[in-house]
Design a protein around this motif. Structure first.
Motif, PDB file in Angstrom:
ATOM      1  N   HIS A  30       0.656   4.063  -2.971  1.00 61.53           N
ATOM      2  CA  HIS A  30       0.226   4.858  -2.424  1.00 61.53           C
ATOM      3  C   HIS A  30       0.882   6.181  -1.675  1.00 61.53           C
ATOM      4  O   HIS A  30      -0.106   7.393  -0.270  1.00 61.53           O
ATOM      5  N   GLY A  82      -2.002   5.822   1.735  1.00 59.94           N
ATOM      6  CA  GLY A  82      -2.386   4.421   1.779  1.00 59.94           C
ATOM      7  C   GLY A  82      -1.745   3.387   2.687  1.00 59.94           C
ATOM      8  O   GLY A  82      -3.044   2.257   2.636  1.00 59.94           O
ATOM      9  N   SER A 111      -9.337  -4.369  -0.048  1.00 60.65           N
ATOM     10  CA  SER A 111      -9.309  -4.015   1.192  1.00 60.65           C
ATOM     11  C   SER A 111      -7.917  -4.895   2.321  1.00 60.65           C
ATOM     12  O   SER A 111      -7.115  -4.102   2.719  1.00 60.65           O
ATOM     13  N   GLU A 154      -6.803  -4.277  -5.703  1.00 55.51           N
ATOM     14  CA  GLU A 154      -6.966  -3.564  -4.668  1.00 55.51           C
ATOM     15  C   GLU A 154      -8.022  -3.668  -4.283  1.00 55.51           C
ATOM     16  O   GLU A 154      -8.780  -2.893  -3.681  1.00 55.51           O
ATOM     17  N   LYS A 162       0.400  -1.587   0.088  1.00 57.22           N
ATOM     18  CA  LYS A 162      -0.605   0.082  -0.611  1.00 57.22           C
ATOM     19  C   LYS A 162       1.180   1.136  -0.054  1.00 57.22           C
ATOM     20  O   LYS A 162       0.563   2.083  -0.560  1.00 57.22           O
ATOM     21  N   ARG A 207      -4.113  -7.712  -3.776  1.00 60.57           N
ATOM     22  CA  ARG A 207      -3.523  -6.694  -3.774  1.00 60.57           C
ATOM     23  C   ARG A 207      -3.253  -5.958  -5.782  1.00 60.57           C
ATOM     24  O   ARG A 207      -3.602  -4.545  -6.121  1.00 60.57           O
TER      25      ARG A 207
END
Length: 518
Positions: free
Chosen positions: A48, A52, A91, A89, A44, A86
């Protein structure tokens, strides 16, 4: 592993150590965080940045197409669950596991909703008429609770609860009775009586429900514990009693010891392949049962079903399915095992085969006989005969050979007495040796006489009447229902009393002879 939550800054500090030649397993030991979780944080962060690593405060939406694509990639074996999470995406990997579980259970995957809206939680006050209208509209739209909530500006929970109450108790259950219960001390005598009546009605309804439920699920196994009964049998019993007897689902679930939600989950289930096969087996068994006039028991039925479906079906399964379908062999019916009872009262043979009487209502004889109708169903006839003219004083036809059958016959006869106190003779059946029968005899100031053990001729006149009735009426016809049998017996007894002339009565019928004596 630790369940404490880490802030974005704390996660970042841990990831910095990962870059300083610490392995994920080293950090797992140091911070008590699973190594896969640390890898998720790194992924993450790489995508991000620091944002993230922050916990999301919004409900993330996923389309049905994305869910199916993720599931297919996961089930293909090319990727692990975490890799797929992943890639798409998602959670958390646990979210993907939930989708896979639904998919494998053949449940529909839907687009993720926005989560709770104001219509889910924000309700308003409503009148009784409004609640009834909302429920009827909701049921008419296939229980679309959300649509009803939006249409009438009420909450989802309100609509759901109203529908549930309506299904259990009808319109009355939707009335708001909060604050209407008085303390018992403040109730008027009339209100107290009404309250007691309601309690009795509830208790009676519960007893009726318990009796019907256990009779249905236990069958012949009277000693079976509730925990020994299959859940499937409980669910089927609840469904049938709700549909046929109008009993409350909540009450039946409480008696069965299962959650109401579990019953509805079963009710709305997708039938398994085994259930579908069972339905096919029952269908074929019904056809075969009718074809062979019901002569097959479960053993023969098992052989035929094995050949029909080309597989080895267990005889216990066939036995159970025959029981569910109400199929039973008409030949070699298993006899019930009766326990020998101890007589509560025994009388001497006072009649002593003196089968003549000088006047009406001086000597009576009584007995019970059995008849069959339909497919091996049984009925029992209790009658009292006057030895003066041979007339049948009273008779009762019932489904069970019990005390009430005999008591009712005696009650009908004693009502006709006009100061007489006849001697009444019977065999030593359990009804006639009971304390209840003795009390009725004493109350009518009658004398009781009983046949000796194994001496049916001691009650010869009654046995003679049974033979006459069966030869002249019963054996000449087939009776499909209890009502047909009852009508035929009633017609014959009337014929016997009024129109069947007898030589020993000087060519008169019993009632003509009786009228002449009067």
């Amino acid at each position: 592993m630790s369940k404490r939550s880490y802030s974005a800054e704390e996660k970042y500090e841990i990831l910095k150590e990962l870059d300083e030649n610490y392995s994920t397993y080293d950090l797992e030991s140091k911070y008590n965080v699973h190594h896969s979780t640390i890898l998720d944080w790194k992924h993450k962060y790489d995508r991000h940045g620091l944002e993230g690593l922050k916990e999301s405060s919004t409900w993330k939406k996923y389309s049905k197409e994305l869910k199916l694509a993720a599931i297919r990639d996961c089930l293909s074996g090319k990727y692990s669950i975490r890799e797929v999470a992943r890639l798409y995406e998602i959670s958390d990997a646990s979210v993907l596991r939930g989708w896979i579980k639904k998919y494998n259970s053949h449940r529909d995957l839907k687009d993720t909703s926005k989560g709770r809206t104001s219509s889910m939680t924000k309700g308003r006050k409503t009148t009784w008429d409004e609640r009834v209208q909302i429920v009827l509209d909701c049921l008419g739209n296939g229980k679309d609770y959300q649509e009803a909530a939006n249409t009438y500006n009420v909450s989802y929970q309100q609509v759901y609860q109203w529908v549930k109450k309506y299904e259990d108790g009808g319109d009355e259950a939707l009335k708001d009775k909060r604050g209407h219960n008085k303390e018992e001390a403040k109730l008027t005598p009339e209100e107290k009586i009404k309250l007691e009546m309601k309690k009795l009605e509830r208790d009676n309804e519960r007893l009726r429900a318990e009796n019907l439920f256990f009779k249905k699920v236990r069958g012949d196994r009277k000693e079976a514990k509730l925990s020994q009964i299959r859940f499937e049998d409980k669910y089927v019993a609840i469904q049938e009693l709700y549909q046929n007897e109008g009993l409350s689902v909540s009450l039946l679930c409480e008696i069965a010891g299962i959650a109401r939600s579990a019953y509805y989950k079963w009710l709305n289930r997708t039938p398994s392949s085994r259930e579908l096969l069972n339905e096919e087996i029952i269908k074929e068994m019904k056809i075969l049962h009718e074809k062979v006039d019901g002569i097959f028991g479960y053993r023969q039925m098992t052989l035929h079903m094995n050949r029909k479906f080309e597989e080895e079906l267990n005889h216990k399964r066939i036995y159970r399915l025959m029981k569910v379908a109400g199929l039973r062999s008409v030949i070699r019916v298993k006899k019930k095992q009766y326990k020998r009872s101890t007589p509560q009262h025994v009388a001497e043979n006072i009649l002593d085969r003196e089968f003549t009487a000088e006047k009406p209502n001086e000597k009576w004889v009584t007995d019970v006989t059995e008849f069959k109708y339909g497919q091996s169903k049984k009925a029992y006839l209790s009658a009292i005969r006057d030895l003066y003219d041979g007339s049948i004083v009273s008779y009762v036809l019932g489904h069970s050979n019990n005390n009430q059958l005999v008591f009712k016959t005696l009650d009908q006869a004693t009502v006709l007495l006009d100061g007489e106190h006849p001697l009444i003779h019977s065999d030593r059946g359990f009804q006639y040796t009971s304390k209840g029968f003795k009390r009725k005899i004493d109350a009518a100031k009658m004398t009781q006489s009983m046949s000796r053990v194994g001496r049916c001729i001691d009650n010869g006149p009654m046995e003679s009447f049974w033979g006459t009735l069966k030869c002249e009426k019963y054996y000449l016809h087939q009776y499909k229902t209890f009502e047909e049998l009852s009508l035929a017996i009633g017609e014959y007894i009337h014929f016997y009393n009024y129109d069947r002339y007898q030589k020993r009565l000087n060519g008169l019928s019993p009632m003509e002879y009786r009228a002449k004596a009067a």
